[in-house]
Design a protein around this motif. Structure first.
Motif, short mmCIF file in Angstrom:
data_model
loop_
_atom_site.label_atom_id
_atom_site.label_comp_id
_atom_site.label_asym_id
_atom_site.label_seq_id
_atom_site.Cartn_x
_atom_site.Cartn_y
_atom_site.Cartn_z
N TYR A 219 1.87 6.10 -1.61
CA TYR A 219 1.12 5.96 -0.36
C TYR A 219 0.86 4.49 -0.05
N GLY A 220 0.43 3.75 -1.05
CA GLY A 220 0.11 2.35 -0.83
C GLY A 220 1.32 1.52 -0.43
N VAL A 221 2.45 1.73 -1.11
CA VAL A 221 3.66 0.99 -0.77
C VAL A 221 4.13 1.36 0.64
N PHE A 222 3.98 2.63 1.00
CA PHE A 222 4.38 3.05 2.35
C PHE A 222 3.55 2.33 3.41
N VAL A 223 2.24 2.30 3.20
CA VAL A 223 1.37 1.64 4.18
C VAL A 223 1.68 0.14 4.25
N ASP A 224 1.82 -0.47 3.09
CA ASP A 224 2.01 -1.93 3.05
C ASP A 224 3.42 -2.36 3.45
N GLU A 225 4.43 -1.66 2.94
CA GLU A 225 5.80 -2.16 3.05
C GLU A 225 6.64 -1.47 4.12
N VAL A 226 6.29 -0.23 4.49
CA VAL A 226 7.04 0.47 5.53
C VAL A 226 6.33 0.38 6.87
N LEU A 227 5.05 0.71 6.88
CA LEU A 227 4.27 0.60 8.12
C LEU A 227 3.88 -0.85 8.42
N HIS A 228 3.95 -1.69 7.39
CA HIS A 228 3.54 -3.08 7.53
C HIS A 228 2.12 -3.18 8.10
N ALA A 229 1.28 -2.27 7.61
CA ALA A 229 -0.09 -2.22 8.12
C ALA A 229 -1.08 -2.63 7.05
N GLY A 230 -0.60 -3.33 6.03
CA GLY A 230 -1.43 -3.59 4.88
C GLY A 230 -2.18 -4.89 4.89
N LYS A 231 -1.62 -5.89 4.26
CA LYS A 231 -2.39 -7.08 3.91
C LYS A 231 -3.00 -7.78 5.11
N ASP A 232 -2.32 -7.78 6.25
CA ASP A 232 -2.85 -8.49 7.41
C ASP A 232 -3.72 -7.60 8.28
N LEU A 233 -3.60 -6.27 8.11
CA LEU A 233 -4.29 -5.37 9.01
C LEU A 233 -5.35 -4.52 8.33
N LEU A 234 -5.11 -4.14 7.09
CA LEU A 234 -6.02 -3.23 6.40
C LEU A 234 -6.73 -3.94 5.27
N PRO A 235 -8.04 -4.07 5.32
CA PRO A 235 -8.76 -4.72 4.22
C PRO A 235 -8.67 -3.90 2.94
N SER A 236 -8.48 -4.55 1.82
CA SER A 236 -8.52 -3.85 0.55
C SER A 236 -9.96 -3.83 0.05
N ASP A 237 -10.29 -2.81 -0.72
CA ASP A 237 -11.67 -2.64 -1.17
C ASP A 237 -11.63 -1.78 -2.43
N ILE A 238 -12.08 -2.33 -3.55
CA ILE A 238 -12.04 -1.57 -4.81
C ILE A 238 -13.45 -1.27 -5.31
N THR A 239 -14.43 -1.36 -4.41
CA THR A 239 -15.83 -1.15 -4.82
C THR A 239 -16.31 0.26 -4.56
N VAL A 240 -15.45 1.12 -4.05
CA VAL A 240 -15.90 2.43 -3.57
C VAL A 240 -16.33 3.36 -4.70
N CYS A 241 -15.73 3.22 -5.90
CA CYS A 241 -16.04 4.12 -7.02
C CYS A 241 -16.29 3.28 -8.27
N HIS A 242 -17.43 3.53 -8.91
CA HIS A 242 -17.84 2.83 -10.13
C HIS A 242 -17.20 3.56 -11.31
N ASN A 243 -16.25 2.90 -11.99
CA ASN A 243 -15.39 3.60 -12.96
C ASN A 243 -15.63 3.18 -14.40
N ASN A 244 -15.55 4.15 -15.30
CA ASN A 244 -15.54 3.90 -16.73
C ASN A 244 -14.33 4.60 -17.32
N TRP A 245 -13.34 3.81 -17.76
CA TRP A 245 -12.08 4.35 -18.26
C TRP A 245 -12.08 4.50 -19.79
N GLN A 246 -13.20 4.33 -20.43
CA GLN A 246 -13.27 4.41 -21.89
C GLN A 246 -12.70 5.74 -22.39
N ARG A 247 -11.98 5.71 -23.51
CA ARG A 247 -11.34 6.91 -24.04
C ARG A 247 -12.17 7.61 -25.13
N SER A 248 -13.32 7.04 -25.50
CA SER A 248 -14.19 7.67 -26.49
C SER A 248 -15.49 8.11 -25.81
#
Length: 296
Positions: A219-248
């Motif tokens: 999905y991300g590659v399609f938006v960025d590289e096919v639709l060309h709607a990514g880096k210049d048009l769509l803001p990236s944001d990785i703050t939406v979910c607070h994650n803990n990937w610990q395996r124990s």
């Protein structure tokens, strides 16, 4: 599948995650708008366990209901077989991704949230959270895929092949993988059609024929590289979910400490199911976030 709504939630799940799903679904009911429906996909065997959630705000369906009849489950195994192309068989992890893509493309919603079973919403969540200055949100961690992340690199390669794009530059590459992700059904449908145009085959068969693929990278590659709607048009944001990937497993104290570090923009929290963290620490983490949110 439903009347047109602004927001929908999709979760493929299974029996081992039933307790986690219960926390997730309760949070969907609490923190999303009253017309938001939680679409849940399970195996035939697990349907009786999850059917209790069925109601106006939850639709529980079997994964097979989203598949053409040519796909048959392999008895006693977490595989499907496309009888027209029986090799390779479709592993459960690939099929789970297929269900997300098929369901998202089929929904009458402005925006669909893909929420894993180990996610819980912790703040009110509307479609507006995934729009910035009138532009639709895209989860993208720039430079998040490094050369040592071999599977992610393969996922990028496969996505570009399916879209008829030239090879990706050397890493680092953007990462689009998140336990909580937002897709536009209209974009998913355009992506499916583009794969069919490039390959000359049904998108579902093409996707399921891959040994290694990621729906989020696709999905991300399609938006960025096919639709060309990514880096210049769509803001990236990785703050939406607070994650803990610990395996124990996290203790109560560790879970509470983790929850206490949640950012002001996060609407959800995830403690990985692979950590085997019990319910008590998870509930303690949820309670801690409720204290934080209530105090702000």
């Amino acid at each position: 599948m439903s009347l047109m709504t602004e927001l929908a939630v999709i979760t493929p799940t299974y029996r081992p995650d039933a307790e986690l799903f219960d926390l997730l679904h309760a949070s969907v009911l609490r923190f999303t708008p009253a017309d938001t429906v939680h679409h849940v996909f399970v195996s035939e065997a697990d349907l009786p366990l999850f059917s209790k959630y069925e109601g106006p705000r939850c639709k529980v369906r079997t994964s097979s209901s989203m598949l053409p009849r040519r796909y048959r489950p392999v008895p006693g195994m977490n595989y499907h077989v496309n009888v027209r192309r029986p090799w390779p068989p479709v592993r459960g992890w690939i099929m789970q991704q297929t269900i997300k893509l098929a369901a998202a493309g089929d929904l009458d919603a402005d925006l669909v949230l893909m929420a894993d079973s180990d996610v819980v919403f912790v703040r009110p969540t509307t479609a507006d959270r995934f729009q910035v200055e009138g532009r639709r949100w895209l989860y993208r961690e720039d430079g998040g895929v490094t050369a040592d992340m071999e599977r992610h690199v393969i996922w990028h390669r496969v996505a570009r092949e399916l879209f008829g794009l030239p090879p990706a530059p050397p890493p680092p590459l953007p990462d689009y993988v998140s336990p909580l992700n937002a897709w536009e059904p209209a974009v998913v449908r355009a992506m499916q059609q583009h794969i069919e145009k490039v390959t000359g085959r049904n998108w579902l068969d093409v996707f399921n024929g891959q040994l290694h693929i990621s729906e989020f990278i696709l999905y991300g590659v399609f938006v960025d590289e096919v639709l060309h709607a990514g880096k210049d048009l769509l803001p990236s944001d990785i703050t939406v979910c607070h994650n803990n990937w610990q395996r124990s497993p996290l203790s109560v104290d560790e879970a509470v400490k983790f929850a206490g570090e949640i950012g002001p923009d996060a609407v959800a929290m995830m403690i990985s199911a692979k950590s085997d963290t019990p319910l008590e620490p998870r509930r303690a983490a949820i309670a801690r976030v409720a204290e934080i949110v209530g105090s702000r």
